[in-house]
Write a protein that holds these residues in place. Structure first.
Motif, PDB file in Angstrom:
ATOM      1  N   GLN A 188     108.114 102.974  79.119  1.00 30.74           N
ATOM      2  CA  GLN A 188     107.400 103.842  79.896  1.00 30.74           C
ATOM      3  C   GLN A 188     106.839 104.737  79.105  1.00 30.74           C
ATOM      4  N   LEU A 189     107.245 104.564  77.516  1.00 31.15           N
ATOM      5  CA  LEU A 189     106.870 105.693  76.586  1.00 31.15           C
ATOM      6  C   LEU A 189     105.812 105.058  74.846  1.00 31.15           C
ATOM      7  N   VAL A 190     105.748 103.828  75.863  1.00 30.16           N
ATOM      8  CA  VAL A 190     105.025 103.524  75.156  1.00 30.16           C
ATOM      9  C   VAL A 190     103.224 103.024  74.945  1.00 30.16           C
ATOM     10  N   VAL A 191     102.321 103.471  73.852  1.00 32.92           N
ATOM     11  CA  VAL A 191     101.148 104.055  74.430  1.00 32.92           C
ATOM     12  C   VAL A 191     100.744 103.635  72.968  1.00 32.92           C
ATOM     13  N   ASP A 192      99.494 102.619  73.258  1.00 29.40           N
ATOM     14  CA  ASP A 192      98.677 102.482  72.401  1.00 29.40           C
ATOM     15  C   ASP A 192      97.649 103.206  72.249  1.00 29.40           C
ATOM     16  N   PHE A 193      96.572 103.128  71.028  1.00 26.85           N
ATOM     17  CA  PHE A 193      95.806 103.787  70.400  1.00 26.85           C
ATOM     18  C   PHE A 193      94.755 103.312  70.059  1.00 26.85           C
ATOM     19  N   ASN A 194      94.164 103.779  69.671  1.00 24.36           N
ATOM     20  CA  ASN A 194      92.563 102.740  68.982  1.00 24.36           C
ATOM     21  C   ASN A 194      91.498 103.733  68.213  1.00 24.36           C
ATOM     22  N   PRO A 195      91.279 103.055  67.730  1.00 19.63           N
ATOM     23  CA  PRO A 195      91.124 104.333  66.027  1.00 19.63           C
ATOM     24  C   PRO A 195      89.921 104.474  66.755  1.00 19.63           C
ATOM     25  N   TYR A 196      89.638 106.308  65.646  1.00 20.96           N
ATOM     26  CA  TYR A 196      88.652 106.815  66.220  1.00 20.96           C
ATOM     27  C   TYR A 196      88.140 107.395  67.584  1.00 20.96           C
ATOM     28  N   GLU A 197      89.251 106.864  69.006  1.00 21.88           N
ATOM     29  CA  GLU A 197      89.281 107.176  69.479  1.00 21.88           C
ATOM     30  C   GLU A 197      90.260 108.811  70.204  1.00 21.88           C
ATOM     31  N   ALA A 198      89.513 109.778  70.302  1.00 20.72           N
ATOM     32  CA  ALA A 198      90.911 111.586  69.993  1.00 20.72           C
ATOM     33  C   ALA A 198      91.571 110.755  71.134  1.00 20.72           C
ATOM     34  N   ILE A 199      92.706 111.359  71.284  1.00 22.60           N
ATOM     35  CA  ILE A 199      94.014 110.970  71.470  1.00 22.60           C
ATOM     36  C   ILE A 199      94.259 112.737  72.297  1.00 22.60           C
ATOM     37  N   GLN A 200      94.901 113.455  73.390  1.00 27.63           N
ATOM     38  CA  GLN A 200      94.895 115.192  73.998  1.00 27.63           C
ATOM     39  C   GLN A 200      95.786 114.793  74.493  1.00 27.63           C
ATOM     40  N   VAL A 201      97.106 115.744  73.280  1.00 27.09           N
ATOM     41  CA  VAL A 201      98.216 116.397  72.945  1.00 27.09           C
ATOM     42  C   VAL A 201      98.405 118.037  73.419  1.00 27.09           C
ATOM     43  N   GLY A 202      98.390 118.463  74.866  1.00 24.37           N
ATOM     44  CA  GLY A 202      97.963 119.980  75.105  1.00 24.37           C
ATOM     45  C   GLY A 202      96.694 119.926  74.726  1.00 24.37           C
ATOM     46  N   ASN A 203      96.505 121.152  74.176  1.00 27.17           N
ATOM     47  CA  ASN A 203      95.269 121.759  73.405  1.00 27.17           C
ATOM     48  C   ASN A 203      95.228 121.094  71.739  1.00 27.17           C
ATOM     49  N   LEU A 204      95.964 119.795  71.332  1.00 22.58           N
ATOM     50  CA  LEU A 204      96.314 118.648  70.088  1.00 22.58           C
ATOM     51  C   LEU A 204      95.273 118.085  70.511  1.00 22.58           C
ATOM     52  N   SER A 205      94.119 117.498  69.297  1.00 22.22           N
ATOM     53  CA  SER A 205      92.985 116.439  69.837  1.00 22.22           C
ATOM     54  C   SER A 205      94.232 115.165  68.181  1.00 22.22           C
ATOM     55  N   VAL A 206      94.906 114.405  68.675  1.00 20.47           N
ATOM     56  CA  VAL A 206      94.599 113.024  67.753  1.00 20.47           C
ATOM     57  C   VAL A 206      94.557 112.205  67.592  1.00 20.47           C
ATOM     58  N   THR A 207      93.585 111.562  66.146  1.00 25.06           N
ATOM     59  CA  THR A 207      92.516 110.804  65.935  1.00 25.06           C
ATOM     60  C   THR A 207      93.174 109.497  65.187  1.00 25.06           C
ATOM     61  N   ALA A 208      93.433 108.890  64.690  1.00 20.65           N
ATOM     62  CA  ALA A 208      93.577 107.497  63.981  1.00 20.65           C
ATOM     63  C   ALA A 208      91.983 107.153  63.644  1.00 20.65           C
ATOM     64  N   PHE A 209      92.894 106.812  62.222  1.00 18.11           N
ATOM     65  CA  PHE A 209      91.680 105.465  61.678  1.00 18.11           C
ATOM     66  C   PHE A 209      92.432 105.054  60.842  1.00 18.11           C
ATOM     67  N   PRO A 210      91.858 103.400  60.755  1.00 14.54           N
ATOM     68  CA  PRO A 210      92.180 102.212  59.586  1.00 14.54           C
ATOM     69  C   PRO A 210      92.797 102.773  58.561  1.00 14.54           C
ATOM     70  N   LYS A 211      93.195 102.424  57.546  1.00 14.32           N
ATOM     71  CA  LYS A 211      93.737 102.853  56.590  1.00 14.32           C
ATOM     72  C   LYS A 211      93.636 101.430  55.821  1.00 14.32           C
ATOM     73  N   HIS A 212      94.183 101.239  53.915  1.00 10.91           N
ATOM     74  CA  HIS A 212      94.790 100.190  53.855  1.00 10.91           C
ATOM     75  C   HIS A 212      95.897 100.279  52.707  1.00 10.91           C
ATOM     76  N   HIS A 213      96.476  98.920  53.107  1.00 10.27           N
ATOM     77  CA  HIS A 213      97.989  99.680  52.973  1.00 10.27           C
ATOM     78  C   HIS A 213      98.524  97.959  53.717  1.00 10.27           C
ATOM     79  N   ASP A 214      99.704  97.649  53.131  1.00 11.88           N
ATOM     80  CA  ASP A 214     100.095  96.734  53.562  1.00 11.88           C
ATOM     81  C   ASP A 214     101.303  96.462  54.506  1.00 11.88           C
TER      82      ASP A 214
END
Length: 279
Positions: free
Chosen positions: A95-121
Motif C-alpha cells: 500500500q505504500l509503494v508508488v511507481d513513477f514515470n520519468p518527466y511526470e511531475a508528482i505532487q506532494v502537497g505544495n511540492l512537485s517532484v520530477t524524475a529523469f533517467p541518469k547514467h549509473h550501473d
C-alpha cells in the motif's frame, strides 16, 4: 518564497537529502538508518511529521538502507520503480509503494517532484528535481556522465546537490583495483571533480544560490581540495561540501538570487565517532 534543504548524509556509507517548505517535505533516498535519520533531523530542528514521501533513486544499499523502517514507522509512501524495488530486495507494504514515470511531475502537497533517467550501473536509476514556492532544487548524484538531462535540469535550479565523487589523480594513484577504478570512471559510475566543475561553470544559472557537493569518495577525494576548487569559480554561489559523517546545516533557498543558512549548525563530531563510521 523559500524551500529548506539539508544533506542528512552523503557518501558511499549512506545518502539522504531533505527538501521541504513550511508544512511538508520529502526525502530523496533513505540510505541511513531510521534512528540516525530521526536523530539528525532533531538536531536540525526538523520534524519527521513534515515528511510526506520518500523518493528512491536506485537500489544500491547506500540509498535504500533505512527505507523499510522509515516507511513502516511513519506510513510514508515510497516512490520507487518496479525494477529498483525488485533489485533492491526491499520488503515494503504494498500500500505504500508508488511507481513513477520519468518527466511526470508528482505532487506532494505544495511540492512537485520530477524524475529523469541518469547514467549509473543500476536497474532503473533516476535523478530528481523538487520544486515549490517558485524554487527548484536538483539532486544529481551517482551519475556516470553529465548527459543532456542533467545539464537541462541543472540550468533550472536555485540550489543543487551535485556529485563530486573523486579526484582523477587520486583515483588513478589510489589503492583500488583496476576493475573498480574503471567502474567508477567508466560512464556508469560517478562524476569526477572535474566533470562536476564543468557542469557548474558552464551551466550554472545566475540565480543559483547554493551548491552542495555530494557523494565524495572517502579514499579518492578530499573535502578541502574540492571546496577550494569550487570556491575559485563560485561567482556568488555558496559552496558547501556535504559530509559522509554528519548532516549539513539547513539552508534557506529563495526564488531571488539570495539565500542564507538557518542558525542550525551540526554539532562537532568526535574522533571516536568518525572512526566508528569509517567503511
Amino acid at each position: 518564497m523559500s524551500l529548506f534543504i539539508t544533506s542528512l548524509n552523503s557518501g558511499s556509507n549512506g545518502n539522504c537529502y531533505y527538501i521541504g517548505n513550511d508544512s511538508e517535505a520529502v526525502l530523496i533516498d533513505a540510505g541511513i538508518s531510521c534512528r540516525e535519520t530521526e536523530k539528525r533531523m532533531t538536531r536540525l530542528g526538523l520534524s519527521m511529521k513534515k515528511v510526506k514521501a520518500i523518493f528512491i533513486s536506485h537500489e544500491h544499499s547506500d540509498h535504500i538502507r533505512g527505507v523499510e523502517v522509515l516507511a513502516k514507522k511513519y506510513r510514508l509512501p515510497v516512490y520507487i520503480t518496479p525494477g529498483t524495488l525488485t533489485h533492491g530486495g526491499l520488503s515494503l507494504d504494498a500500500q505504500l509503494v508508488v511507481d513513477f514515470n520519468p518527466y511526470e511531475a508528482i505532487q506532494v502537497g505544495n511540492l512537485s517532484v520530477t524524475a529523469f533517467p541518469k547514467h549509473h550501473d543500476a536497474s532503473e536509476p533516476h535523478s530528481f528535481v523538487v520544486s515549490g514556492n517558485a524554487v527548484t532544487i536538483g539532486i544529481f548524484t551517482d551519475i556516470g556522465a553529465p548527459c543532456e538531462h542533467v545539464v537541462r535540469h541543472f540550468q533550472q535550479c536555485h540550489a543543487a546537490f551535485l556529485e563530486a565523487n573523486y579526484d582523477e589523480e587520486m583515483l588513478e594513484k589510489g589503492r583500488y583495483p583496476y576493475y573498480l577504478k574503471n567502474r567508477i570512471r567508466g560512464g556508469k559510475g560517478h562524476l569526477s571533480n572535474r566533470q562536476a566543475l564543468e557542469i557548474f561553470t558552464a551551466h550554472r544559472p545566475a540565480f543559483m544560490s547554493h551548491l552542495l557537493l555530494s557523494h565524495l569518495s572517502r579514499d579518492n577525494n578530499s573535502p578541502d581540495l574540492v571546496q577550494a576548487l569550487f570556491d575559485e569559480h563560485a561567482n556568488g554561489t555558496q559552496i558547501i561540501v556535504a559530509s559522509r559523517y554528519q548532516e549539513t546545516a539547513v539552508f534557506t533557498v529563495n526564488a531571488a538570487n539570495a539565500g542564507e543558512a538557518i542558525a542550525t549548525t551540526p554539532p562537532p563530531i568526535s574522533t571516536e565517532a568518525l572512526q566508528g563510521k569509517l567503511f
